[in-house]
Write a protein that holds these residues in place. Sequence first.
Motif, PDB file in Angstrom:
ATOM      1  N   UNK A 148       0.829  -1.205   0.000  1.00  0.00           N
ATOM      2  CA  UNK A 148       0.000   0.000   0.000  1.00  0.00           C
ATOM      3  C   UNK A 148       0.865   1.259   0.000  1.00  0.00           C
ATOM      4  N   UNK A 149       1.905   1.267   0.823  1.00  0.00           N
ATOM      5  CA  UNK A 149       2.807   2.420   0.883  1.00  0.00           C
ATOM      6  C   UNK A 149       3.467   2.634  -0.474  1.00  0.00           C
ATOM      7  N   UNK A 150       3.937   1.567  -1.101  1.00  0.00           N
ATOM      8  CA  UNK A 150       4.566   1.677  -2.424  1.00  0.00           C
ATOM      9  C   UNK A 150       3.592   2.258  -3.443  1.00  0.00           C
ATOM     10  N   UNK A 151       2.353   1.804  -3.423  1.00  0.00           N
ATOM     11  CA  UNK A 151       1.348   2.300  -4.350  1.00  0.00           C
ATOM     12  C   UNK A 151       1.119   3.803  -4.170  1.00  0.00           C
ATOM     13  N   UNK A 152       1.030   4.239  -2.939  1.00  0.00           N
ATOM     14  CA  UNK A 152       0.799   5.661  -2.660  1.00  0.00           C
ATOM     15  C   UNK A 152       2.010   6.492  -3.079  1.00  0.00           C
ATOM     16  N   UNK A 153       3.206   6.007  -2.781  1.00  0.00           N
ATOM     17  CA  UNK A 153       4.418   6.730  -3.172  1.00  0.00           C
ATOM     18  C   UNK A 153       4.503   6.823  -4.701  1.00  0.00           C
ATOM     19  N   UNK A 154       4.245   5.720  -5.391  1.00  0.00           N
ATOM     20  CA  UNK A 154       4.283   5.730  -6.857  1.00  0.00           C
ATOM     21  C   UNK A 154       3.307   6.752  -7.423  1.00  0.00           C
ATOM     22  N   UNK A 155       2.110   6.811  -6.853  1.00  0.00           N
ATOM     23  CA  UNK A 155       1.102   7.754  -7.338  1.00  0.00           C
ATOM     24  C   UNK A 155       1.552   9.189  -7.104  1.00  0.00           C
TER      25      UNK A 155
END
Length: 142
Positions: free
Chosen positions: A121-128
Amino acid sequence: MTTIKQLLTEKGEDVFSIRPDATVYEALKEMSDRNIGSLVVVEDGKPVGIVTERLYAREIVLKGRASPSTFVSDVMETNIIYAKLEQSVEECMAVMTLKRIRHLPVIDHNNLVGMISIGNLVKSIIDRHEFTIEQLIHYIQR
């Protein structure tokens, strides 16, 4: 907003599981071999619990139990909190934070279809956010 369905499409839908009659040692070995922090406990094709590294620390190490002689069914969490495909990454992060959990099995029509971690989830938010920043920089530099 990114949905769990989109996240699973990117990261993959692999779900690793173990039987309740397996030993905790077998569960730890499986988690170590796969470099993961949790396993869904499955019996007769249905999820009945979850076992995690955190449970191992609390239920085996701190209680002086032996992992080769303790069954997964003795330490697994049976109150499983699930994510659904249509939920957003932010919703799942809020649930995980509130419940203080690091892994969420994902279900669709009562079928186990994936597993997500707080790291996913953290990776997804950072990527966005990185994408948004790149777009803003591109806009400003025009």
